[in-house]
Design an enzyme around this catalytic site. Structure first.
Site, PDB file in Angstrom:
ATOM      1  CD  GLN A  10      -3.268   0.229   2.017  1.00  0.00           C
ATOM      2  OE1 GLN A  10      -3.286  -0.925   2.408  1.00  0.00           O
ATOM      3  NE2 GLN A  10      -4.140   1.114   2.420  1.00  0.00           N
ATOM      4  CB  SER A  88       2.286  -5.068   3.771  1.00  0.00           C
ATOM      5  OG  SER A  88       1.062  -5.007   4.466  1.00  0.00           O
ATOM      6  CG  LEU A  89      -1.438  -5.411  -1.212  1.00  0.00           C
ATOM      7  CD1 LEU A  89      -2.671  -6.258  -1.279  1.00  0.00           C
ATOM      8  CD2 LEU A  89      -1.707  -4.009  -1.713  1.00  0.00           C
ATOM      9  NE  ARG A 113      -3.216  -8.153   3.547  1.00  0.00           N
ATOM     10  CZ  ARG A 113      -2.568  -7.001   3.668  1.00  0.00           C
ATOM     11  NH1 ARG A 113      -3.025  -5.912   3.059  1.00  0.00           N
ATOM     12  NH2 ARG A 113      -1.475  -6.915   4.403  1.00  0.00           N
ATOM     13  CG  HIS A 195       1.608  -5.107   9.289  1.00  0.00           C
ATOM     14  ND1 HIS A 195       1.460  -6.395   8.828  1.00  0.00           N
ATOM     15  CD2 HIS A 195       1.542  -4.297   8.203  1.00  0.00           C
ATOM     16  CE1 HIS A 195       1.318  -6.361   7.508  1.00  0.00           C
ATOM     17  NE2 HIS A 195       1.356  -5.101   7.112  1.00  0.00           N
ATOM     18  CD  GLN A 244       1.257  -9.714   5.441  1.00  0.00           C
ATOM     19  OE1 GLN A 244       0.288  -8.972   5.470  1.00  0.00           O
ATOM     20  NE2 GLN A 244       1.852 -10.078   4.322  1.00  0.00           N
TER      21      GLN A 244
END
Length: 291
Positions: A10, A88-89, A113, A195, A244
């Site tokens: 992101q 991440s993503l 998500r 996170h 995650q």
């Protein structure tokens, strides 16, 4: 010489993203059309013609970055990874890149998500801040001493660690980290505490979707955010993907592990050049490039 393909997360979105891909490839056209159908709205129109503000909508941002990254990988003729990772993503993009997930299943998970994270943000008003110029250990120690939820969230590169937590926790942490010598302690324009333990409702929701999704044997290892280690085991990949959402992104450690496993060329596959910059700060000697 091993090729490491890395996929952004992101923040890498920009107006017009993916338009060039769409115009230059019939396969890209088909994949964008399929994405519009899966998501139930015309995401390609927002990507190609929408404003920066329109791209910031939660239901749009994460799928847009995923689509740009994955379609780029699919139309690149010499896309032959020896190892993959995503920030991440971007880990979901990486899992389509190495064949562990189909395009369709990957997109559905990304959409779920994004929505689950949005809901978690609405339950607990929270945020993130970038801390520059301090050792990781100092940031970890100060966060642990604060009587609010505030934790290290993204180990991006040496001297750059993003923290995540309640609004009050972020405010106190930024003050104390500046006092401890941080060059900057900068709140980020994000919707919530990604996170961190505050994403637990999203983790639980996504866990159900991941468990019901078919994962295939990947063609190469994915180096995962939660432990910075390679995996080709589908059950292990699933568990790490679920963890995650509430665990930190160990990007710095992950890149170091890829280099120690002979990753010599890092190729960023997706919008922007953020990861190329981080890799160079982590390990100056490696070669970085975009697709």
């Amino acid at each position: 010489m091993k090729k490491a393909y890395i996929f952004p997360g992101q923040g890498s979105q920009f107006p017009g993203m993916g338009k060039e891909l769409y115009d230059s490839s019939d396969e890209a056209k088909k994949l964008f059309a399929s994405a519009n159908e899966i998501l139930g709205f015309d995401i390609s129109d927002i990507m190609f013609n929408g404003t920066a503000e329109a791209l910031k909508q939660t239901k749009v941002t994460q799928p847009s970055i995923f689509l740009h990254s994955v379609i780029l990988a699919k139309v690149t003729e010499d896309f032959e990874p020896d190892m993959v990772a995503g920030h991440s993503l971007g880990e979901l993009s990486a899992l389509v890149g190495n064949g562990a997930l189909s395009f369709e299943d990957g997109l559905k998970l990304v959409s779920k998500r994004a929505m689950a994270m949005q809901k978690a943000c609405e339950i607990n008003p929270s945020g993130m801040a970038a801390i520059l110029g301090l050792d990781d250990e100092v940031v970890e120690k100060i966060c642990a001493e604060i009587d609010e939820i505030v934790v290290p969230a993204n180990y991006n590169c040496p001297g750059q660690l993003v923290i995540s937590g309640s609004n009050k926790g972020i405010e106190i942490a930024c003050e104390r980290l500046k006092e401890a010598g941080a060059k900057r302690a900068l709140p980020l324009p994000v919707g919530g505490a990604f996170h961190s333990p505050l994403m637990e409702p999203a983790r639980m929701e996504l866990a159900e979707a991941i468990k019901e999704t078919q994962f295939n044997q990947p063609i190469c290892p994915v180096y995962q955010n939660v432990n910075a280690l390679p995996s080709t085991d589908t059950e292990e990949i699933k568990e790490n993907l679920i963890a995650q959402l509430t665990a930190p992104v160990r990007w710095s450690q992950l890149v170091q592990k890829m280099v120690s496993d002979n990753g010599t060329v890092f190729i960023e596959c997706g919008p922007g050049k953020v990861l190329q910059g981080l890799v160079k700060k982590i390990y100056r000697e490696v070669e970085v490039e975009g697709v």
